[in-house]
Design an enzyme around this catalytic site. Structure first.
Site, short mmCIF file in Angstrom:
data_model
loop_
_atom_site.label_atom_id
_atom_site.label_comp_id
_atom_site.label_asym_id
_atom_site.label_seq_id
_atom_site.Cartn_x
_atom_site.Cartn_y
_atom_site.Cartn_z
N CYS A 46 0.82 -1.22 0.00
CA CYS A 46 0.00 0.00 0.00
C CYS A 46 0.84 1.26 0.00
CB CYS A 46 -0.87 0.04 1.25
SG CYS A 46 -1.92 -1.39 1.43
N ARG A 73 5.62 -0.16 -6.07
CA ARG A 73 5.56 -0.96 -4.85
C ARG A 73 4.59 -2.13 -4.95
NH1 ARG A 73 7.27 2.18 -0.25
NH2 ARG A 73 5.79 1.06 1.05
N TRP A 82 -2.90 -2.80 -1.55
CA TRP A 82 -2.44 -4.16 -1.84
C TRP A 82 -3.22 -5.04 -0.86
CZ3 TRP A 82 0.61 -8.06 0.60
CH2 TRP A 82 1.21 -8.97 -0.27
N ASN A 95 -2.02 2.23 5.72
CA ASN A 95 -1.10 1.15 5.35
C ASN A 95 -0.87 0.30 6.59
OD1 ASN A 95 -0.79 2.40 2.93
ND2 ASN A 95 1.36 2.94 3.20
N GLY A 96 -0.70 -1.00 6.41
CA GLY A 96 -0.41 -1.87 7.55
C GLY A 96 -1.61 -2.74 7.88
N GLU A 148 19.11 -17.30 -5.66
CA GLU A 148 18.71 -15.96 -6.08
C GLU A 148 18.28 -15.97 -7.57
OE1 GLU A 148 17.82 -13.33 -4.79
OE2 GLU A 148 18.08 -11.80 -6.31
N LYS A 192 14.62 -14.89 -8.87
CA LYS A 192 14.40 -13.85 -9.90
C LYS A 192 13.50 -14.38 -11.01
CE LYS A 192 15.36 -10.95 -8.46
NZ LYS A 192 15.98 -10.60 -7.24
N GLU A 200 9.92 -14.70 -9.74
CA GLU A 200 9.28 -13.40 -9.48
C GLU A 200 8.78 -12.75 -10.76
OE1 GLU A 200 11.35 -11.18 -5.72
OE2 GLU A 200 12.63 -11.49 -7.44
N HIS A 220 19.51 -36.75 -4.80
CA HIS A 220 18.64 -37.12 -3.68
C HIS A 220 17.19 -36.73 -3.93
CE1 HIS A 220 22.09 -38.39 -1.43
NE2 HIS A 220 22.67 -37.21 -1.58
N LYS A 248 7.17 -4.28 -3.59
CA LYS A 248 8.58 -3.92 -3.43
C LYS A 248 8.97 -3.90 -1.95
CE LYS A 248 12.59 -2.47 -4.68
NZ LYS A 248 13.44 -3.57 -5.19
C1 G6P Z 1 9.97 -8.17 -1.12
C2 G6P Z 1 10.62 -7.80 -2.44
C3 G6P Z 1 11.95 -8.54 -2.58
C4 G6P Z 1 12.84 -8.26 -1.37
C5 G6P Z 1 12.13 -8.58 -0.06
C6 G6P Z 1 12.91 -8.07 1.13
O1 G6P Z 1 9.58 -9.50 -1.13
O2 G6P Z 1 9.77 -8.12 -3.51
O3 G6P Z 1 12.61 -8.11 -3.75
O4 G6P Z 1 14.00 -9.02 -1.48
O5 G6P Z 1 10.86 -7.93 -0.02
O6 G6P Z 1 12.97 -6.67 1.06
P1 G6P Z 1 14.03 -5.78 1.80
O7 G6P Z 1 13.65 -4.36 1.46
O8 G6P Z 1 13.88 -6.07 3.27
O9 G6P Z 1 15.37 -6.15 1.30
#
Ligand code: G6P
Length: 609
Positions: free
Chosen positions: A2, A27, A75, A99-100, A482, A486, A489, A505, A604
């Site tokens: 949000c 975001r 959101w 927000n929250g 990672e 990616k 995502e 395994h 984000k």
């Molecule tokens: C969300 C984002 C990720 C990020 C994670 C942690 O899930 O989509 O890209 O790695 O939050 O965010 P931070 O700001 O704590 O690194």
């Protein structure tokens, strides 16, 4: 997640609100809305499901003009994405954005229903609107009613409120979710992120936990959680506005991938001597206490967690002290054993991730030697609440999928590893190797970026794929994780990462000619073992894509493809091998036609639990 924007000015504020919402789009959100105080002192609310552009369309049909207003991108948490759940929520002449999460929304809803309030949404936020209306009905004093409401709600929030009886005032508060007040010339603005307001100001007051404020055009009164009047200094936002533009790039993600040589250079600026690292930047207390650290705990989420996993290999191998790494959402709810002289490191790009922040707060009573925030946002909650801080200087990261924030986190962690070796009087040669490797890194990353076109061709192979495996060993296992994250995502391909030795395994059962297997196979002591693992894949017809060091021979036959990178020291190799994996996921997302910068369902900055 949000986003909140608000403004009070002499001019019409609707364009400021809309531009602010647009700047918060990165975001992640599913609906948007505004509430504007019309000149006849009635609140006009317009909401729409989908992108901000849908809200703009609704506003072109029912224009909202006024000098005071609040706006929101939602959101969904409580209640599905739908217009009736979108903010602002209204009650008896007032409008609220939030927000929250209000954790005690259920009992409050029950109580308010009994008092006769009718709910039109499934959100926790509507509870705040009615509760505030109730208290205002009792006291006829909006500030007092706001205080009483804040005293009754539990959870995390940033809130903004306007009321028809006070058409020249905006009320706001923060607890667990960020909120800033922007300063203009006889205008004030509020936002959950300063980025939303850079079109009108670069001067901000950062509210602290529990603060609430009454904001008019000329004045801004702030109280802390104890209801004492406080001053929060105006700070100038340091990042240039151009970093918020895509420039010549098609997506923010691609721009941010290409910004990595510069981001790494900025992160290292002033931190390295020829044969020593400059630990003064950690502050005097941290500098003197580094030598006392005997254990490290690292806590983070998502991509930042992967950075922590790489650091564990470095810290244990190079410093010789134990290092444990955990996702914040687990750590914060379990019994943690903290040995004497343990440093807690929280890693976060945003510094506002709810779980990481809660983990830091939880850690405060656990007997750590100190807490350190490794973060990309200097004014964030995480940085303000930790004892020590180590900042990355990646600049604002807009793409939801983290790229330059990750590689700069790794750079900072290798620097910290080196600082720990130095403080403990450890291996001088390792210190010099790390320093020289870090200095060479921006140039090496430049070279890796030149693989872009080749990787784009390779991405075509994923056009009809729904699954992929990523393999790595040692420090490159978290890099494989990672890479898989990616791909998931932004291209929505189901991707899993395995330590290559684990292949036999279980996951080997999945390998056939339809399964792309991406391996990160630089040089190093585990290379021969990894090669054997790759043979296991090749023998089952798996489509092997290998990122390897140019000095090492890899068999290339059938569908197997090898892409080579320049030789680098082992210590920076995981950082370098991140680059082709970022490019691969980016190009696969293009092939799949997904929304690269704003992937579905993701946010984000995850400011709720
Ligand atoms: C969300 C984002 C990720 C990020 C994670 C942690 O899930 O989509 O890209 O790695 O939050 O965010 P931070 O700001 O704590 O690194």
């Amino acid at each position: 997640m949000c986003g909140i924007v608000g403004a009070i000015a002499q001019r019409n504020i609707t364009p400021i609100l809309i531009e602010g919402l647009r700047r918060l789009e990165y975001r992640g959100y599913d609906s948007a809305g505004v509430a504007v105080m019309n000149d006849d002192h009635s609140i006009q609310r317009v909401r729409a499901v989908g992108k901000v552009i849908e809200l703009e369309k609704s506003l072109s049909e029912t224009p909202a003009l006024g000098h005071l207003g609040i706006a929101h991108t939602r959101w969904a948490t409580h209640g599905k994405p739908a217009e009736h759940n979108a903010h602002p929520h209204i009650s008896d002449g007032l409008a609220v954005v939030h927000n929250g999460i209000i954790e005690n929304h259920a009992p409050l809803r029950k109580k308010l229903k009994e008092l006769g309030y009718a709910f039109t949404s499934e959100t926790d936020t509507e509870v705040v609107a009615h509760l505030l209306a109730y208290h205002y009905g009792q006291s006829k004093d909006l500030l007092e009613a706001f205080r009483q409401t804040l005293g009754e709600i539990h959870g995390a929030y940033a809130l903004a409120v306007i009321h028809e009886d006070e058409p020249e005032t905006l009320y706001c508060s923060r607890m667990g979710s960020p909120l800033v007040i922007g300063e203009g010339v006889e205008e004030h603005y509020i936002a959950s992120d300063p980025l939303a307001l850079l079109q009108v100001t670069d001067c901000f007051r950062y509210l602290e936990e529990g603060d609430y404020a009454r904001v008019s055009r000329e004045q801004c009164d702030i109280w802390n959680i104890k209801h004492e009047a406080v001053e929060r200094p105006v700070k100038r936002y340091e990042h240039a506005a151009h970093s918020l533009d895509k420039g010549e790039y098609r997506h923010f993600m691609l721009k941010e991938i290409y910004e990595q040589p510069e981001a790494i250079t900025q992160t290292l600026a002033g931190t390295l001597g020829d044969d020593h690292v400059l630990t003064a930047l950690l502050g005097p207390e941290a500098e003197t206490r580094l030598a006392d650290i005997e254990h490290v705990h690292i806590v983070a989420c998502g991509t930042s967690f992967h950075a922590g996993l790489v650091a564990r290999y470095w810290i244990e191998a190079q410093v010789g002290i134990t290092c444990q790494v955990e996702v914040a959402s687990e750590y914060r709810y379990r019994t943690v054993v903290v040995p004497k002289n343990t440093l807690l490191i929280t890693i976060s790009q945003s510094g506002e991730t709810a779980d990481t922040l809660a983990a830091l707060r939880f850690a405060k009573d656990q007997g750590y030697l100190a807490t350190l925030a490794l973060c990309n946002v200097a004014g964030s909650s995480l940085v303000r609440e930790a004892n020590w801080r180590l900042l990355t200087h990646a600049g604002p990261e807009i793409g939801v999928a983290s790229t330059k924030a990750f590689t700069t986190q790794l750079v900072a962690l290798l620097w910290l590893t080196t600082a720990l070796i130095q403080a403990r009087g450890g291996d001088k040669q390792q210190i010099i190797t790390n320093i020289n490797a870090l200095k060479s890194l921006p140039g090496m990353v430049e070279q890796a970026l030149q693989l872009d076109t080749r990787i784009a061709e390779l991405a075509e192979r994923f056009a009809n794929k729904h699954h992929a495996l990523f393999l790595g060993r040692g420090t490159h296992f978290p890099i494989a994780m990672e890479g898989a994250l990616k791909l998931k995502e932004i291209s929505y391909i189901h991707a899993e990462a395995y330590a290559a030795g684990e292949l036999k395994h279980g996951p080997l059962a999945l390998v056939d000619e339809n399964m792309p297997v991406v391996s990160v196979a630089p040089s190093g002591s585990l290379l021969e073992k990894l090669k054997s693992n790759l043979e296991e894949v090749r023998a089952r017809g798996g489509q092997l894509i290998t990122f390897a060091c140019e000095r090492v021979e890899h068999a290339e036959e059938g569908t197997a493809q090898t892409i080579t990178l320049p030789w680098v020291e082992d210590c920076i190799s995981p950082i370098l091998y991140t680059i082709p994996l970022q490019l691969l996921s980016y190009h696969v997302a293009l092939v799949k036609g997904t929304d690269v910068d704003k992937p579905r369902n993701l946010a984000k900055s995850v400011t709720v639990e």
